[in-house]
Design an enzyme around this catalytic site. Structure first.
Site, PDB file in Angstrom:
ATOM      1  N   CYS A   1      -2.842  -3.243  -3.677  1.00 29.75           N
ATOM      2  CA  CYS A   1      -3.489  -3.661  -2.443  1.00 29.75           C
ATOM      3  C   CYS A   1      -3.886  -5.128  -2.524  1.00 29.75           C
ATOM      4  CB  CYS A   1      -4.726  -2.793  -2.195  1.00 29.75           C
ATOM      5  SG  CYS A   1      -5.513  -3.136  -0.599  1.00 29.75           S
TER       6      CYS A   1
ATOM      7  N   HIS B   1      -9.002   2.024  -5.513  1.00 29.05           N
ATOM      8  CA  HIS B   1      -7.671   2.605  -5.478  1.00 29.05           C
ATOM      9  C   HIS B   1      -7.325   3.196  -6.845  1.00 29.05           C
ATOM     10  CE1 HIS B   1      -7.314   0.697  -1.604  1.00 29.05           C
ATOM     11  NE2 HIS B   1      -7.443  -0.504  -2.128  1.00 29.05           N
TER      12      HIS B   1
ATOM     13  N   CYS C   1      -5.445  -1.052   1.975  1.00 30.14           N
ATOM     14  CA  CYS C   1      -6.734  -0.381   1.788  1.00 30.14           C
ATOM     15  C   CYS C   1      -6.791   0.975   2.460  1.00 30.14           C
ATOM     16  CB  CYS C   1      -7.883  -1.254   2.279  1.00 30.14           C
ATOM     17  SG  CYS C   1      -8.399  -2.481   1.069  1.00 30.14           S
TER      18      CYS C   1
ATOM     19  N   HIS D   1       4.852  14.351  -4.206  1.00 28.99           N
ATOM     20  CA  HIS D   1       4.334  14.821  -2.916  1.00 28.99           C
ATOM     21  C   HIS D   1       5.177  14.340  -1.736  1.00 28.99           C
ATOM     22  CE1 HIS D   1       0.903  16.460  -4.867  1.00 28.99           C
ATOM     23  NE2 HIS D   1       0.324  15.305  -5.142  1.00 28.99           N
TER      24      HIS D   1
END
Length: 473
Positions: free
Chosen positions: A55, A63, A140, A192
């Protein structure tokens, strides 16, 4: 960091508790001849481009999935000398065509192209049927997205494609017999990521793409994917749910669907021709008490290894999520598996597919835990002796929730696999047998290593002989 070719990270990178430095016949590869003898080298795939997926705020405390994860692992492997015992595999960016072996075109274009190239495309090609996808391209966490989801317009697409390319390259070399096994130190994670959806911090499903590449491009027969993560790999399950050539086994926290991502129930067994080729060892009961070594060892002995042995895979791909390791507090984990246990589980998998096993890093956020576990896993891949499992485990039984979970999955899977019986064997016997098989595997690896010393064959390196230093990646 400059000395090993990696840029320095922001000063806010977390400090670990135990401080590492910051930081079957062989299938021929198309166009190459297989080695005349078994490969003896363990491969390590990595590229510093993946560090740039971060980020713009540079605040790692916000994070959990950050560049310091793989940087610290790489440093640990270098400091311990393990890196010089391995063959370094240079990564590459996966092509969009390769990514589309699993993902929809609009998904691959949205997350796999740079800002400049994306602006030239028809927006309908990028968004598909979901205009909210652009929210995931905000830094973010974007709008209503978890804090692990970050996007860097300059580097995220390249890092995500590099992660896929590293896993493909490493898996291809193991499948062809150029390497005996390997570990891909990659990010962002991917299990995922579904066919047309990015979830959380996952953009592309590296392991699923590599599996389809091996099968479709290299004509690999049967592929086993083992998902060792505290979270269920919903994207990987979806990719192969009706596919009998790829067996998917996942061990994860489920809690009756109340733990992220909510999928992975034991009765999700596959569909059509793939029925019975999807195995979910779904732990329930929350953290009362948390699952640990004895539960995972029992799962391997009663479900994973019997099914895998009966399937007889040609190669094993492991989604290596280290967030089940002790040190990960809720909600990012909460389980108490030790790095030593994880290494012994990998040694069990090395008994399959003539030892052709490829690990790809998935989750895990505690720096000490992921460094310790990576070190143990690479030692296992190299055939080095591991710290023994404590004798106290011989006298333990899985906790009540662990037993209930194993009984449920065994009852379901026994319909499809004759080597899986109702869970009833005393766990002390299970662990003793587990340790015996571990010793036998170590003796086999040692015997193979001693044989390779006498082989004079091109690139085959005598066991124990140090590799020449290669330039830093």
């Amino acid at each position: 960091m400059a000395a090993v070719g990696m840029p320095a990270l922001d000063k806010q990178r977390p400090v670990p508790r135990t401080e590492p430095s910051p930081a079957a016949p062989t299938l021929p590869h198309p166009g190459r001849e297989s080695p005349a003898v078994p490969a003896s080298a363990t491969g390590i795939a990595y590229d510093p481009l993946m560090l740039k997926h971060q980020c713009i705020c540079s605040n790692y405390s916000s994070h959990p999935e950050h560049a310091g994860r793989i940087q610290s692992i790489w440093s640990r492997l270098q400091e311990t000398g393990l890196l010089n015992m391995c063959e370094r595999v240079r990564g590459r960016k996966a092509s969009l065509e390769e990514i589309q072996l699993v993902h929809a075109e609009h998904h691959s274009l949205l997350y796999g192209t740079s800002s400049a190239n994306r602006q030239k495309l028809d927006p309908r090609k990028l968004l598909g049927t979901d205009p909210t996808k652009l929210f995931s391209l905000l830094p973010c966490g974007g709008l209503g997205v978890d804090s692990d989801t970050v996007w860097n317009e300059l580097h995220s697409s390249g890092a995500a494609r590099m992660a896929v390319g590293c896993v493909i390259e490493l898996a291809s070399k193991v499948a062809s017999g150029e390497l005996k096994n390997g570990f891909a130190v990659v990010r962002p994670p991917g299990h995922h990521a579904e066919a047309s959806t990015a979830m959380g911090f996952c953009f592309f499903n590296s392991v699923a793409i590599a599996a389809k590449y091996l099968r479709d491009k290299l004509n690999m027969g049967k592929i086993l994917i083992v998902d060792l993560d505290v979270h269920h790999g919903n994207g990987t399950q979806q990719a192969f749910y009706d596919d009998p050539s790829i067996l998917y086994i996942s061990i994860h926290r489920y809690d009756e669907g109340n733990y992220f991502p909510g999928s992975g129930a034991p009765n999700e067994v596959g569909s059509g021709l793939g029925e019975g080729f999807n195995v979910n060892i779904a732990w329930t009961g929350g953290l009362d008490p948390p699952m640990g070594d004895i539960e995972y060892i029992s799962a391997f002995r009663t479900v994973v290894m019997p099914i895998a042995s009966e399937f007889e895979p040609d190669i094993v791909l492991v989604s290596a999520g280290f967030d089940a390791i002790e040190g990960h507090e809720p909600p990012l984990g909460g389980y108490k598996v030790t790095p030593t246990c994880f290494g012994h589980l990998i040694k069990q998998l090395l008994m399959l597919a003539n030892g052709r096993v490829v690990l790809a890093l998935e989750g895990g956020h505690d720096i000490s835990a992921i460094c310790d576990t990576s070190e143990t896993c690479v030692n296992a891949l190299l055939g080095n002796e591991l710290e023994p499992l404590p004798e106290s485990l011989l006298h333990q039984t899985p906790n009540r929730n662990g037993l209930a979970s194993l009984e449920k999955v065994a009852a379901i899977q026994s319909k499809y696999w004759k080597l899986v019986n109702t869970f009833s064997v005393p766990s002390t016997v299970l662990l003793s047998d587990f340790q015996k098989r571990d010793r036998e595997e170590s003796e086999t690896v040692s015997a193979m290593a001693s044989l390779s010393v006498h082989v004079e064959q091109g690139n085959i390196r005598p066991a124990g002989e140090p590799m020449e230093e290669e330039p830093a990646l």
